[in-house]
Design a protein around this motif. Structure first.
Motif, PDB file in Angstrom:
ATOM      1  N   VAL A 170       4.143   6.888  46.383  1.00  6.14           N
ATOM      2  CA  VAL A 170       3.545   7.489  47.762  1.00  6.14           C
ATOM      3  C   VAL A 170       4.771   7.904  48.567  1.00  6.14           C
ATOM      4  N   ALA A 171       5.318   6.708  48.823  1.00  3.11           N
ATOM      5  CA  ALA A 171       6.617   6.699  49.740  1.00  3.11           C
ATOM      6  C   ALA A 171       7.481   7.766  49.558  1.00  3.11           C
TER       7      ALA A 171
ATOM      8  N   ILE B 262      15.725   6.644  56.927  1.00  2.00           N
ATOM      9  CA  ILE B 262      14.630   7.469  57.091  1.00  2.00           C
ATOM     10  C   ILE B 262      13.722   7.261  55.990  1.00  2.00           C
ATOM     11  N   TYR B 263      13.950   6.999  54.830  1.00  2.00           N
ATOM     12  CA  TYR B 263      13.076   6.601  53.480  1.00  2.00           C
ATOM     13  C   TYR B 263      12.445   5.209  53.926  1.00  2.00           C
ATOM     14  N   SER B 264      13.279   4.289  54.370  1.00  2.00           N
ATOM     15  CA  SER B 264      12.686   3.169  54.635  1.00  2.00           C
ATOM     16  C   SER B 264      11.484   3.285  55.521  1.00  2.00           C
ATOM     17  N   GLN B 265      11.652   3.814  56.666  1.00  4.77           N
ATOM     18  CA  GLN B 265      10.836   4.198  57.664  1.00  4.77           C
ATOM     19  C   GLN B 265       9.650   4.809  57.088  1.00  4.77           C
ATOM     20  N   THR B 266       9.777   5.610  56.343  1.00  2.00           N
ATOM     21  CA  THR B 266       8.639   6.637  55.938  1.00  2.00           C
ATOM     22  C   THR B 266       7.899   5.954  55.101  1.00  2.00           C
ATOM     23  N   SER B 267       8.408   5.038  54.211  1.00  2.00           N
ATOM     24  CA  SER B 267       7.766   3.926  53.218  1.00  2.00           C
ATOM     25  C   SER B 267       6.799   3.097  54.032  1.00  2.00           C
TER      26      SER B 267
ATOM     27  N   MET C 205       0.715   2.935  56.550  1.00  2.00           N
ATOM     28  CA  MET C 205      -0.182   2.798  57.963  1.00  2.00           C
ATOM     29  C   MET C 205      -1.332   3.824  57.738  1.00  2.00           C
ATOM     30  N   GLY C 206      -0.922   4.996  56.917  1.00  2.00           N
ATOM     31  CA  GLY C 206      -2.254   5.953  56.989  1.00  2.00           C
ATOM     32  C   GLY C 206      -1.455   7.354  57.496  1.00  2.00           C
TER      33      GLY C 206
END
Length: 424
Positions: A3-4, A335-340, A345-346
């Motif tokens: 999903v991430a 950015i990937y880490s933050q996106t994950s 959170m929805g």
């Protein structure tokens, strides 16, 4: 994790698409030939040609680009001795030049090039195969295409459709359009998020969102409930309510509440213990009620967007005045880490993240660093002041320095992100 990854590709791809579409749209509007519109980098996955522009989606979702005729290092001139195949229209004009060195095509005229001009006078001269005595001259159509050695077909770029032939204003607007699109898109998405989540937070003591699995949720508190009293302390606004609960970490606490049906009852909750800097406070997982009226919600969306701009600009100021720290920067890995994290959170939080990231990209691209849009805009401004363009040699050197700097910075930031987020 899947999903991430999917969320990262969608988020990053959408923001890049918005940015590059800005450059693409204004270049087309200015009469500049757009050779290629690419989302992603690396090998092509999908490609499609329409109106002389090659549209591609590439393997690595780490950026994108719009290739403008004359703005890149175009090398269309055919070297003397090159064997090409010519396709002519009914009036004898060249409409396609095949330089792919493939097998002979009986439908094409084989020509050994003696000299050519595909930018100003638009002609080809050479010897048709089997006749090395008679020099032939062919007029090339303005919109003719050329197939290069890799088999890719693109339109030739006469001077009038090249980037540097556009007016200074149109070149400036073409360079500006990418960051501008990101800023406008960020504002629009913030407004959308405001209508999805709600407008400004109320200062009253009515409950809005209840955090899942929190002490408040376990105690059956619901949005719309009004907390009147914490233990023996009456509360009439949110500050009083938050302060009263913060003073009781880990302690059983009696709340007097008014339900939606106006019935008053008492319940007991145990605020969880949360670290807030050096202090320990209590929280039960509640948010104030939001204003859902159209006017305040619309204003809240705009305010959120401009607050984000202010935060990013102030962060850049602190970097300049307070000393550079590489931890203040983040690349694709960050950015990937933050996106994950946001994806967990929805979707509403993902939408807010898209808005913030788009505004961030827009502002960063306006920095006057060579090779960024801001660096190109600075050269346009210098040209306007001098009333003549910067020499091509100077521009190439400046952009090369910028590319080397950005490449080095990107490598350093990416390595630092890997160490921060994946190697503890």
């Amino acid at each position: 994790m899947l999903v991430a990854i999917i969320t990262f590709i969608i988020v990053f791809g959408l923001i890049v698409l918005v940015h590059e579409f800005g450059h693409y749209y204004w270049a087309k509007k200015s009469g500049i030939l757009v050779r290629q519109f690419s989302i992603g980098m690396g090998p092509k996955l999908v490609s499609y040609t329409k109106n002389h522009t090659l549209y591609t989606i590439r393997l690595l979702p780490l950026g994108g680009y719009v290739m403008l005729a004359g703005a890149e290092d175009d090398d269309e001139e055919l070297k003397p001795g090159t064997i090409v195949g010519l396709q002519l229209d009914s009036q004898g004009k060249v409409i396609q030049i095949d330089n792919s060195q493939k097998e002979n095509n009986a439908d094409l005229i084989p020509l050994q090039v003696a000299q050519s001009d595909l930018q100003k006078e638009l002609y080809l001269e050479g010897y048709v195969s089997g006749d090395d005595q008679n020099l032939q001259r062919y007029i090339v159509d303005h919109d003719a295409t050329i197939i290069d050695e890799s088999g890719s077909e693109m339109q030739i770029a006469p001077l009038d459709v090249q980037f540097n032939s556009a007016s200074l204003l149109n070149r400036f607007l073409t360079n500006l359009a990418g960051p501008f699109n990101n800023l406008v898109f960020g504002i629009i998405v913030y407004i959308i998020s405001a209508f999805l989540i709600g407008g400004p937070l109320s200062s009253g003591n009515k409950l809005g969102e209840i955090q899942a699995h929190s002490p408040a949720a376990n105690a059956q508190l619901q949005p719309g409930d009004q907390i009147l009293q914490v233990e023996t302390k009456k509360v009439t606004n949110w500050d009083q309510l938050a302060q009263a609960i913060a003073q009781r970490p880990g302690k059983a606490t009696t709340l007097t509440i008014r339900k939606a049906d106006h019935k008053v009852q008492k319940i007991t909750v145990k605020p969880k213990t949360v670290k807030n800097g050096k202090d320990t406070i209590g929280q039960i997982g509640i948010m104030p009620q939001r204003n859902h009226q159209f006017g305040p919600t619309l204003k809240y969306g705009f305010t959120s967007a401009f607050n984000s701009m202010g935060i990013i600009v102030n962060a850049l100021k602190r970097m300049v005045s307070g000393g550079f720290n590489i931890n203040q920067l983040g690349g694709p890995v960050a950015i990937y880490s933050q996106t994950s994290q946001v994806a967990a959170m929805g979707y509403k939080q993902v939408i807010i993240f898209i808005a913030w990231l788009s505004i961030n990209l827009g502002i960063m691209n306006l920095l006057p660093i060579p090779a960024l849009d801001g660096g190109k805009l600075l050269l346009n401004i210098v040209e306007a002041i001098r009333r003549k363009p910067v020499s091509q040699k100077t521009e190439i050197i400046v952009n090369l320095v910028g590319v080397v700097f950005l490449l080095g910075l990107m490598i350093a930031v990416t390595w630092n992100d890997i160490m921060r987020f994946f190697i503890k």
